[in-house]
Design a protein around this motif. Sequence first.
Motif, mmCIF file in Angstrom:
data_model
loop_
_atom_site.group_PDB
_atom_site.id
_atom_site.type_symbol
_atom_site.label_atom_id
_atom_site.label_comp_id
_atom_site.label_asym_id
_atom_site.label_seq_id
_atom_site.Cartn_x
_atom_site.Cartn_y
_atom_site.Cartn_z
ATOM 1 N N HIS A 35 -22.350 19.177 7.761
ATOM 2 C CA HIS A 35 -23.602 18.177 7.127
ATOM 3 C C HIS A 35 -23.826 19.170 5.162
ATOM 4 C CE1 HIS A 35 -28.184 17.263 7.052
ATOM 5 N NE2 HIS A 35 -27.965 18.531 5.521
ATOM 6 N N GLU A 36 -23.550 20.405 5.219
ATOM 7 C CA GLU A 36 -23.900 20.434 3.839
ATOM 8 C C GLU A 36 -22.492 20.529 3.288
ATOM 9 O OE1 GLU A 36 -26.249 21.125 2.829
ATOM 10 O OE2 GLU A 36 -27.789 22.470 4.820
ATOM 11 N N HIS A 79 -23.713 15.685 2.829
ATOM 12 C CA HIS A 79 -24.031 15.612 1.662
ATOM 13 C C HIS A 79 -23.493 15.028 0.384
ATOM 14 C CE1 HIS A 79 -28.776 15.879 2.763
ATOM 15 N NE2 HIS A 79 -28.016 17.416 3.146
ATOM 16 N N GLU A 131 -31.151 13.120 4.608
ATOM 17 C CA GLU A 131 -30.610 13.830 6.059
ATOM 18 C C GLU A 131 -30.457 13.592 7.175
ATOM 19 O OE1 GLU A 131 -31.153 17.229 5.704
ATOM 20 O OE2 GLU A 131 -31.899 16.505 3.940
ATOM 21 N N HIS A 137 -36.600 15.977 8.149
ATOM 22 C CA HIS A 137 -35.780 16.736 9.154
ATOM 23 C C HIS A 137 -35.122 15.643 10.187
ATOM 24 C CE1 HIS A 137 -35.104 18.793 5.853
ATOM 25 N NE2 HIS A 137 -33.342 19.279 5.706
HETATM 26 ZN ZN ZN Z 1 -30.089 18.553 4.632
#
Ligand code: ZN
Length: 659
Positions: free
Chosen positions: A431-432, A436, A461, A518
Amino acid sequence: MKQNKNNFKYIAEQFADLMILRYRIPGFEELPLKQKELVYYLYEAALCGRTIIIDQHNKYNLAIKSILEVIVKHYKGNRETEEFKKFMVYTKRFWFSNGIHHHYSMKKFLPDFSADYFKSLIENTESEPLIIEENGAIKWLVEKLIPVMFDPDVDARRVNLDPDADVIVTSSNNFYEGVNQREVEEYYSNMSDKNDPEPVSYGLNSKLVKENGRLKEHVWKVKGMYSASIEKIIYWLSKAYNVSENRHQKAALKKLIRFYKTGNLKYFDEYNIEWLKDTDSIIDTINGFIEVYGDAMGYKGSYEGMVSIIDIEATKRIKAISSQAQWFEDNSPIDNKFKKKNVKGISAKAINVVVESGDSSPSTPIGINLPNSTWIREKYGSKSVNLSNIVEAYNEAESESVLKEFAYSEEEIEIQKKYGALADNLHTDLHEVIGHGSGQILPGVGQPHQTLKNYSSAIEETRADLVALYYLPDQKLIDIGIVPDNDVSKAGYNKYIRNGLMTQLARIELGDKIEEPHMRNRQLISLWAYEKGKPGNVIEKKLKNGKTYFVINDYEKLRELFGELLKEIQRITSEGDFETAKNLIETYGVKIDYDVHKEVKERYDKLNIPPYKGFINPVLNPVYDGEKIIDVIIEYPEDFTEQMMYYSEKYSFIFGNIR
Ligand code: ZN
């Protein structure tokens, strides 16, 4: 208490809607003495600022805090009564939230006891003099504080984001006084030069007030507001400077000290640039006025302190992912014209925190990406960290009872126990580090916060989560040696769907909608996949003994659906398609199925597990030989009250100005 994982007590206590945990610090004992010393100095610096945020949250908070703590310490009456227990719950909630407002909802929480009982507590407390008592003003003070504590209409919300209200006047934080939203907007728009390519973060380190009809900033610096705390922070940072690990860390600490001394935001930018260059240090810290969520207008930084040690093993895993960033981009299901030709994985690492304070304590994030300044990020990049030991503590504390209640089969429970923690970590990494940073916006379209407006956070997100979900079962992760077998992704998928369609609803009041980005994103993905997968029965809603479950029947098809949605979400982002973004989120991410929600709340209530968690920090005790530190020992307080009272004794340098 021993740090050994097998007998470590992760759960300390629970009250109201909160659970208090402890975390271990793997790797601390093995540090060379010089690094232990560095950790210790940074630890003290972090804690010396801890009361600043309490004052930032509301200008009456520090006065209330001192009265609550004097009662805890010196109350002479019966402490076994129901009333006194309610007083303690209120006090602990106050400590947890760093003030009178709920840390998550931002709404003021009310005591479960009466104002008269509160007065009787004060009358039966033989205290060392309260600060304010010196001018014989205790009665005046109590009368002043009672409506702040007990009247639901006074200072009702810490941060109010309602677009129809004046968000400055209706937010009861202590960042502004006597000014309204229009004045704040004008003040800062006059201050900033639109053509400056490297603007400082105007307003980040000050309170804006109106005095004699004129607007003025009270800057947080030495000889300014919060000076007493800031001087102590500087004292410990200077000691840390002397034992720093390398020249970049030294340069960064020097700039940070200069920033605190002068309040000049240029130095804060220079500090951040130096901090970004420091990629080799084992020890790292965050110390300053960092996140701006506490201000409805997003100018003012909340005090935050954190000290950490790198988690070498987990960092290897993240680097393995990061080094394949281009492969992930090239093989993504998104349209070719939205792919980056040259993608760099974000430089990320995993850390074990040693202490947290201010904005990140007791409630903590599990991942952090800094600095926040846009131009610095564009020019110098950012540092992204996962908090390994915090995630470990969450996983250890996550009650088996929740899993057993919401998982459909024994098999599902077994897979989760075996691979749940790894799946969680991989999800966060992907995810990170990949999510992104992937994809690109078409030229001339504008940034998501301009095009997708209030839906931009939830869409972003969603995009990052979908990248993680899409790649979790990929053979690539097995090939690069970070995933043992495909059951890891099954654990990840099961939990994601369980959470997105059921368990996360436990945090929301029955009848409310989903607001938090989120949470919107998780329901959007889960519900969309459930609906779209209906023809193939990909996710099945099952009933057993009158209870609802969502069970994945076809993992491969589910992955395809995630890919399909990712393709569309990337198109929305790249083209800035507001209408489709709005439609998707309003259809799948906001409204809650009432019957499912009611059932989740009932099943959750029976388990008696609080929805929010926070942490007791370890206490670091230096061992001296004369002037010299020869070792640093970790200890853990027995309970939350012990820690808070210890902090109060040791780190109360500033007092609220309540006039
Ligand atoms: Zn995030």
